[in-house]
Each structure stands twice: as structure tokens, then as C-alpha cells.
Design a protein around this motif. Sequence first.
Motif, short mmCIF file in Angstrom:
data_model
loop_
_atom_site.label_atom_id
_atom_site.label_comp_id
_atom_site.label_asym_id
_atom_site.label_seq_id
_atom_site.Cartn_x
_atom_site.Cartn_y
_atom_site.Cartn_z
N ALA A 1 0.29 -0.82 -0.09
CA ALA A 1 -0.48 0.16 0.38
C ALA A 1 0.81 1.50 -0.09
N MET A 2 1.95 1.20 0.78
CA MET A 2 2.83 2.31 0.59
C MET A 2 3.74 2.58 -0.73
N PHE A 3 3.70 1.28 -1.23
CA PHE A 3 4.72 1.36 -2.00
C PHE A 3 4.41 2.32 -3.70
N GLU A 4 3.31 1.68 -4.02
CA GLU A 4 2.21 2.37 -4.22
C GLU A 4 1.52 3.78 -4.42
N TYR A 5 1.15 3.98 -2.70
CA TYR A 5 0.75 5.64 -2.72
C TYR A 5 2.44 6.28 -2.79
N LEU A 6 3.48 5.92 -2.18
CA LEU A 6 4.37 6.90 -3.09
C LEU A 6 5.22 7.02 -4.32
#
Length: 313
Positions: A162-167
Motif C-alpha cells: 500500500a505504501m509502495f503504490e502510494y509513494l
Amino acid sequence: MTDQRKFIYTSAGAKKTRLDVFLSEQLPDISRSRIQKLIQCGGVLVNEHTPSVHQFLKDGDVVMTLPTQSPRSGKFPKQERKATFALDIVAHTDDYLIINKPAGLLVHPTASPDTRERTLVDMLLAYDASLGKIGEDPGRPTLVHRLDRDVSGIMIIPRTFAMFEYLKREFKLRRIEKRYTALVYGVMTKDEGEIDFVISRAATGGKMAARPKSQDGKSALTTYKVRERYRAATLVDVQIHTGRTHQIRAHLLAISHPVVGDILYMPKKKPAFTAPFLMLHAEHLGFSDLQNEWKNYSVEPPKEFFDFLKQCS
């Protein structure tokens, strides 16, 4: 290595004297051939200009030797590659890591046929093997941005998909604040400025080229503010608003203020001095996290960076 020293030439009625001959007399512990290589390497100034080896001096000429590495090869010293690195974790959360990458460390494996070297990705997987499952490229897991090998400084590493996609989205939308510290050649006259040349791959040399916006290339925007001026260099805070390959290095070269120690993006006329490493450091990252809270993280340049600055003052 040579120290900074200043001499004033006086002919005393004698015939014109060549620069290398004059320095041989003033520096008896250094051979004539080594002095000639020192001049060729840009380690000597005459009246604050880079001279030729066989330049003749006139009364009142001010000759200065600059702090340089040993000029045995007649070239600027190669930047050293450290054999081992430690993973420097600045912050650790459930969603991401903030790390301080040392200069010389390759971020991810390349397609080079050379012997495989340990990269930041290898170090991250050794620290937490689950990071290998995050991302889209198995060869570059969990990476949402990168730093050039010779650039030190701050990076963010997502720990969840989720953080990967967000960043990845935040970088694409240019919502992440990225600031660097750089020492550049020459004394900048403006206190701040903007560089908006487009960037495209150069025809030769394996590097990027910054060109006027009327030419083909990808849009790029870099802003800078002067932090301190030295006799022949300027310390600047640099912010990139796009993320093009070698953006800062290509943009600063395009305005005739290349980064000190940059072997790849060096002007045609050799500078009067250099550093044994690239004087460019990623100092600050600012971003909104998954809870929509703005986060600021900063890391100072390494000790070697400050040590070199002392030589410039």
C-alpha cells in the motif's frame, strides 16, 4: 597531495621564466615532471586563471598552488569505491524506512557484465526479506526512487505494498519535497534561481544533456538558493521538482556551475581544483504519510563533505 601556497613572481631583470621552471625553484621537493602534471590537472592558478604548463610569467604575477590529490596520472583522481557499507536507518515505521545512503553504494543491480557487487537492494533484503515481495520489478524490489551511486543522502523505502503504490503516485504527482546540498564551481551572483532546461540523453558519453525548452527532451525543473559563497565555489540548496536522470548535475553544468568533484559532468575546460568525491548530498525529504500527516526527514552530509568545505574557505 599539495598544500595551498602563494608566490609572487619578480623577474629582477632576468629573462622571462616559465611557470613550471619557477615552481620547480620554489618547490624543490617536487620534481619538474610532477609540477607539470600538477599544472595540467588544474592544481595551479596564475592571477586566478588556469595557466598552461609552459606559460611565461611577468613581474607581479600571483602564482597559487591549490590543495589537490597527487597528480601522478596527470588526471583528476578517481572517486574511491568503498568495499563494504552499513545500512544506516534514520527512521523505522510500520509503513516505511528512512535510510541514509552512503556515496559509492549502487542502489540496485545493473545489466553490466562486470562482477556482481553488493547493492542497497541486497542490504535491504538482508535486513528484511519480506521487502523482496514489494514492488513490480523483482530486480528492484521496494524502490520508488533512487540516488546516483556517487550521491549520498536520504531515501524512503516502503515496507508495505500500500505504501509502495502510494509513494509511487506521490512521486509521479510531484508532491514529495526533495532537497539537496551541493558545492558548485564558481561564485554564483544570484542568491536564488530556477533552471528549466529540458533533459535528454546525450549523443555520446553515456550521460544526459540539458537543452533549451525549444529543443526535444523531457521537461525538468530545478530551483536553488545560495547558502554560502567561497573564493572559487558556492554552496547551494537545490530542490528538484521533477525526477529526471542526473537532473541536478546536468542542469548545474548547463548554467556553468557544475558540481565539484563530478567526473562525468565536467566542463570542457578543466576546473582549477576538484574533490575526491562528488559534492552532492540528498539532505531532505518531505511527504504526507498514509494518515495524511506531513513528515520531514533530514540527514546532514558526511564528515568528508564538511572537511572539504573547510579547504574552500
